[in-house]
Design a protein around this motif. Structure first.
Motif, PDB file in Angstrom:
ATOM      1  N   TYR A   5      10.298  -0.663   9.897  1.00 20.36           N
ATOM      2  CA  TYR A   5       9.922  -0.962   8.509  1.00 20.36           C
ATOM      3  C   TYR A   5       8.488  -0.492   8.297  1.00 20.36           C
ATOM      4  CZ  TYR A   5      13.850  -4.250   9.006  1.00 20.36           C
ATOM      5  OH  TYR A   5      15.055  -4.821   9.268  1.00 20.36           O
ATOM      6  N   LYS A   6       8.337   0.548   7.521  1.00 19.25           N
ATOM      7  CA  LYS A   6       6.991   1.121   7.330  1.00 19.25           C
ATOM      8  C   LYS A   6       6.431   0.793   5.952  1.00 19.25           C
ATOM      9  CE  LYS A   6       6.691   3.330  11.251  1.00 19.25           C
ATOM     10  NZ  LYS A   6       6.052   2.550  12.305  1.00 19.25           N
ATOM     11  N   ASN A   7       7.297   0.726   4.937  1.00 17.72           N
ATOM     12  CA  ASN A   7       6.840   0.487   3.565  1.00 17.72           C
ATOM     13  C   ASN A   7       7.430  -0.834   3.104  1.00 17.72           C
ATOM     14  OD1 ASN A   7       5.602   3.033   3.579  1.00 17.72           O
ATOM     15  ND2 ASN A   7       7.536   3.997   2.986  1.00 17.72           N
ATOM     16  N   ILE A   8       6.595  -1.843   3.087  1.00 19.57           N
ATOM     17  CA  ILE A   8       7.099  -3.205   2.869  1.00 19.57           C
ATOM     18  C   ILE A   8       6.679  -3.696   1.497  1.00 19.57           C
ATOM     19  CG2 ILE A   8       6.997  -5.593   3.753  1.00 19.57           C
ATOM     20  CD1 ILE A   8       5.973  -3.221   6.225  1.00 19.57           C
ATOM     21  N   LEU A   9       7.645  -4.166   0.732  1.00 21.05           N
ATOM     22  CA  LEU A   9       7.332  -4.780  -0.563  1.00 21.05           C
ATOM     23  C   LEU A   9       7.274  -6.291  -0.384  1.00 21.05           C
ATOM     24  CD1 LEU A   9       7.126  -4.486  -3.728  1.00 21.05           C
ATOM     25  CD2 LEU A   9       9.525  -5.070  -3.761  1.00 21.05           C
ATOM     26  N   VAL A  10       6.123  -6.862  -0.728  1.00 23.66           N
ATOM     27  CA  VAL A  10       5.978  -8.322  -0.722  1.00 23.66           C
ATOM     28  C   VAL A  10       5.874  -8.739  -2.178  1.00 23.66           C
ATOM     29  CG1 VAL A  10       4.507 -10.259  -0.042  1.00 23.66           C
ATOM     30  CG2 VAL A  10       4.833  -8.333   1.519  1.00 23.66           C
ATOM     31  N   HIS A  24      -1.528 -11.221   7.203  1.00 20.29           N
ATOM     32  CA  HIS A  24      -0.926 -11.244   8.550  1.00 20.29           C
ATOM     33  C   HIS A  24      -0.354  -9.862   8.896  1.00 20.29           C
ATOM     34  CE1 HIS A  24       1.754 -12.626  11.837  1.00 20.29           C
ATOM     35  NE2 HIS A  24       2.636 -11.817  11.259  1.00 20.29           N
ATOM     36  N   LEU A  25       0.418  -9.278   7.962  1.00 21.46           N
ATOM     37  CA  LEU A  25       1.050  -7.973   8.249  1.00 21.46           C
ATOM     38  C   LEU A  25       0.001  -6.894   8.489  1.00 21.46           C
ATOM     39  CD1 LEU A  25       3.982  -7.587   5.665  1.00 21.46           C
ATOM     40  CD2 LEU A  25       4.138  -8.189   8.097  1.00 21.46           C
ATOM     41  N   LEU A  26      -0.994  -6.812   7.589  1.00 16.19           N
ATOM     42  CA  LEU A  26      -1.989  -5.743   7.713  1.00 16.19           C
ATOM     43  C   LEU A  26      -2.853  -5.936   8.951  1.00 16.19           C
ATOM     44  CD1 LEU A  26      -3.021  -5.291   3.966  1.00 16.19           C
ATOM     45  CD2 LEU A  26      -1.684  -3.701   5.353  1.00 16.19           C
ATOM     46  N   GLY A  27      -3.037  -7.200   9.352  1.00 13.69           N
ATOM     47  CA  GLY A  27      -3.824  -7.466  10.561  1.00 13.69           C
ATOM     48  C   GLY A  27      -3.062  -7.094  11.821  1.00 13.69           C
ATOM     49  N   LYS A  28      -1.757  -7.252  11.806  1.00 16.18           N
ATOM     50  CA  LYS A  28      -0.983  -7.075  13.042  1.00 16.18           C
ATOM     51  C   LYS A  28      -0.415  -5.657  13.202  1.00 16.18           C
ATOM     52  CE  LYS A  28       2.895  -9.121  15.515  1.00 16.18           C
ATOM     53  NZ  LYS A  28       3.908 -10.157  15.503  1.00 16.18           N
ATOM     54  N   TYR A  29      -0.007  -5.027  12.092  1.00 12.49           N
ATOM     55  CA  TYR A  29       0.663  -3.721  12.178  1.00 12.49           C
ATOM     56  C   TYR A  29      -0.239  -2.659  11.569  1.00 12.49           C
ATOM     57  CZ  TYR A  29       4.616  -6.783  13.046  1.00 12.49           C
ATOM     58  OH  TYR A  29       5.439  -7.749  13.563  1.00 12.49           O
ATOM     59  N   LYS A  30      -0.531  -1.609  12.326  1.00  8.01           N
ATOM     60  CA  LYS A  30      -1.486  -0.602  11.845  1.00  8.01           C
ATOM     61  C   LYS A  30      -0.826   0.420  10.926  1.00  8.01           C
ATOM     62  CE  LYS A  30      -4.582  -2.716  13.891  1.00  8.01           C
ATOM     63  NZ  LYS A  30      -5.034  -3.759  12.994  1.00  8.01           N
ATOM     64  N   ASN A  31       0.381   0.868  11.295  1.00  4.97           N
ATOM     65  CA  ASN A  31       0.964   2.005  10.565  1.00  4.97           C
ATOM     66  C   ASN A  31       1.979   1.571   9.519  1.00  4.97           C
ATOM     67  OD1 ASN A  31      -0.482   3.883  12.088  1.00  4.97           O
ATOM     68  ND2 ASN A  31       0.954   3.540  13.791  1.00  4.97           N
ATOM     69  N   ILE A  32       1.557   0.688   8.630  1.00  2.00           N
ATOM     70  CA  ILE A  32       2.465   0.252   7.573  1.00  2.00           C
ATOM     71  C   ILE A  32       1.767   0.375   6.233  1.00  2.00           C
ATOM     72  CG2 ILE A  32       3.808  -1.377   8.977  1.00  2.00           C
ATOM     73  CD1 ILE A  32       2.087  -3.617   7.642  1.00  2.00           C
ATOM     74  N   LYS A  33       2.600   0.340   5.176  1.00  2.00           N
ATOM     75  CA  LYS A  33       2.036   0.199   3.830  1.00  2.00           C
ATOM     76  C   LYS A  33       2.603  -1.080   3.243  1.00  2.00           C
ATOM     77  CE  LYS A  33       0.662   4.728   2.570  1.00  2.00           C
ATOM     78  NZ  LYS A  33       1.328   6.011   2.703  1.00  2.00           N
ATOM     79  N   VAL A  34       1.758  -1.849   2.599  1.00  2.28           N
ATOM     80  CA  VAL A  34       2.228  -3.087   1.968  1.00  2.28           C
ATOM     81  C   VAL A  34       2.039  -2.963   0.461  1.00  2.28           C
ATOM     82  CG1 VAL A  34       1.923  -5.571   1.751  1.00  2.28           C
ATOM     83  CG2 VAL A  34       1.698  -4.496   3.988  1.00  2.28           C
ATOM     84  N   ILE A  35       3.137  -3.084  -0.253  1.00  2.00           N
ATOM     85  CA  ILE A  35       3.109  -3.020  -1.712  1.00  2.00           C
ATOM     86  C   ILE A  35       3.313  -4.448  -2.210  1.00  2.00           C
ATOM     87  CG2 ILE A  35       4.110  -1.891  -3.752  1.00  2.00           C
ATOM     88  CD1 ILE A  35       3.242   0.030  -1.352  1.00  2.00           C
TER      89      ILE A  35
END
Ligand SMILES: NC(=O)c1ccc[n+]([C@@H]2O[C@H](COP(=O)([O-])OP(=O)(O)OC[C@H]3O[C@@H](n4cnc5c(N)ncnc54)[C@H](O)[C@@H]3O)[C@@H](O)[C@H]2O)c1
Length: 334
Positions: A5-10, A24-35
Motif C-alpha cells: 500500500y503506497k498511496n493511502i487515503l485517510v 503514525h503512518l508518516l513516522g513509520k513508513y518512508k515510501n508512502i503518500k498519505v492523502i
C-alpha cells in the motif's frame, strides 16, 4: 501495514484519531503518500497536523466523503490503493440534537465512499467502527462483546455507525470488496475535541469550574490510548483477513467518577470540584470488548492508564492556544 500500500487515503484525518493515525503512518513508513480527505466540520482541525502539513508525502483535500464525484476524482488522481475511513460525526451529545447529520455522513457518506472505491478498484478498505454499535452491557455482567455479537445500537450516533458498518459488510459479501472493520473502545489522548469527557473534565478543572458528572456516575467505559488504537489499525492492515472484523480494546474499565477523580488528582484540584448533571438521553451503562482475536494477530496495548492520563491532562494544561478557540464550537461546553 501491508508494504504494497503506497498511496493511502485517510478520511477524517483532521479529527482526533485520524490525525494521530496520519502522523503514525508518516513516522513509520518512508515510501508512502498519505492523502487526507476531511470536510473540516466543527471538530476537524488542521492544527492537529501542523507539524506534518509541509511533508511532501502528505496532501490534504477539503471534501465530503458523501460527494461521489469528488471521491472518485481523488481516488483516481492519487492512484489510491488503501483507504482508512475515520470520517464521521462522532459525538453522542450532538446526535441527540442533530441526528440527521449522523445518518448523512456515517451511513450515506460511508456508502458513497465505498461505491466510489469499488468502482475505482481500490485494493483495501478499512472501516473504523465503534464498540457502541453492540448496545449496552449491564454494569455487573461478565459478558464481553465479540466481533460476532448482534448489533443493538441505542443512540442516533451508534445507529448511524451500525448502518455504515452493515453497508460496508454488504460490499464484502456481495461484491467481494476487500474490506476489514474494527470496533474500538473509548479513545483518549492529545488533540481530542473538547466535547468528549476527558478534555471537558480537564478544561473545567483547569478553570476551577466543577466537572459535570452524569447522574449515572458508576457507568463504565473501556479506555484505550489513541496511539494503541493506531498501532492496532496498522497491524490489521498488515495481517488482518479480508472480510473479517476485529475488536480493539484493553479491558481497562473506568467509571465516570474514576475519570473525574483521576484528572483532579493530576491537576492537584480538590475531589469535590464536581457537580452531578442529568444523564444524556440514551446514555449507555457499559461497553466491554473481547479483544482476543486481535491479540492473536500480535497486538497488545503499550500505554498504561496512569501515564497516558497524566500525559494527556498535562498536554491540555500546556496547550491552551490549541483548545481555547475550540470552546465556542463545542456541543458539550456549558
Ligand atoms: N473517539 C473515540 O473514542 C472512538 C472510539 C471508537 C471509534 N471511533 C470512531 O473513530 C472515528 C474517528 O473518531 P474521532 O474521535 O477522531 O472523531 P472526530 O470527531 O475527532 O473526527 C472526525 C473527523 O471527520 C471529519 N468529517 C466529518 N464528516 C465528514 C464528511 N462528511 N466528510 C469528510 N470528513 C468528515 C471531521 O471534520 C473530523 O475531522 C469515527 O469513525 C468514530 O466513530 C471513535
Amino acid at each position: 501495514m501491508d508494504r504494497s500500500y503506497k498511496n493511502i487515503l485517510v478520511t477524517g484525518g483532521c479529527g482526533f484519531i485520524g490525525s494521530h493515525f496520519i502522523r503514525h503512518l508518516l513516522g513509520k513508513y518512508k515510501n508512502i503518500k498519505v492523502i487526507n480527505v476531511d470536510l473540516l466540520t466543527y471538530c476537524g482541525n488542521p492544527e492537529n497536523l501542523k507539524d506534518i502539513a509541509r511533508d511532501p508525502r502528505y496532501k490534504f483535500y477539503k471534501a465530503d466523503i458523501g460527494d461521489y464525484g469528488a471521491m472518485s476524482h481523488i481516488l483516481k488522481s492519487n492512484r489510491i490503493n488503501c483507504i482508512v475511513n475515520f470520517a464521521a460525526e462522532s459525538d453522542n451529545n450532538k446526535a441527540v440534537n442533530s441526528p440527521l447529520d449522523f445518518a448523512k455522513t456515517n451511513a450515506l457518506g460511508t456508502a458513497t465512499l465505498l461505491e466510489a472505491a469499488r468502482q475505482v478498484g481500490v485494493k483495501r478498505f478499512h472501516h473504523i467502527s465503534t464498540c457502541e454499535v453492540f448496545g449496552q452491557l449491564p454494569l455487573k455482567s461478565k459478558f464481553r462483546f465479540t466481533e460476532k455479537s448482534p448489533y443493538n445500537p441505542r443512540t442516533p450516533y451508534n445507529a448511524s455507525k451500525a448502518s455504515g458498518d452493515l453497508i460496508a459488510k454488504s460490499y464484502f459479501h456481495t461484491f467481494g470488496f476487500p474490506l476489514t472493520i474494527s470496533y474500538c473502545s473509548n479513545n483518549y489522548g492529545t488533540h481530542q475535541f473538547p466535547e468528549k469527557v476527558i478534555p471537558v473534565f480537564t478544561l473545567k478543572a483547569l478553570q476551577n469550574e466543577p466537572l459535570p458528572v452524569f447522574k449515572s456516575a458508576g457507568n463504565k467505559r473501556e479506555w484505550i490510548h489513541v496511539l494503541d488504537h493506531c498501532r492496532a489499525i496498522d497491524l490489521i492492515l498488515e495481517k488482518g483477513v479480508i472480510g473479517e472484523a476485529y475488536n480493539i480494546g484493553t479491558g481497562l474499565e473506568k467509571t465516570i467518577t474514576d475519570i473525574a477523580d483521576g484528572i483532579l488528582t493530576v491537576l492537584k484540584k480538590p475531589k469535590n470540584l464536581k457537580e452531578i448533571v442529568p444523564d444524556r438521553p440514551g446514555h449507555d451503562s457499559r461497553y466491554l470488548l473481547d479483544s482476543k482475536k486481535i491479540s492473536k494477530l500480535g497486538w497488545k496495548p503499550q500505554k498504561n492508564w496512569s501515564d497516558g492520563l497524566t500525559e494527556t491532562v498535562n498536554w491540555y494544561k500546556n496547550n491552551p492556544q490549541w483548545w481555547k478557540p475550540l470552546l465556542v464550537k463545542s456541543n458539550s461546553w456549558r
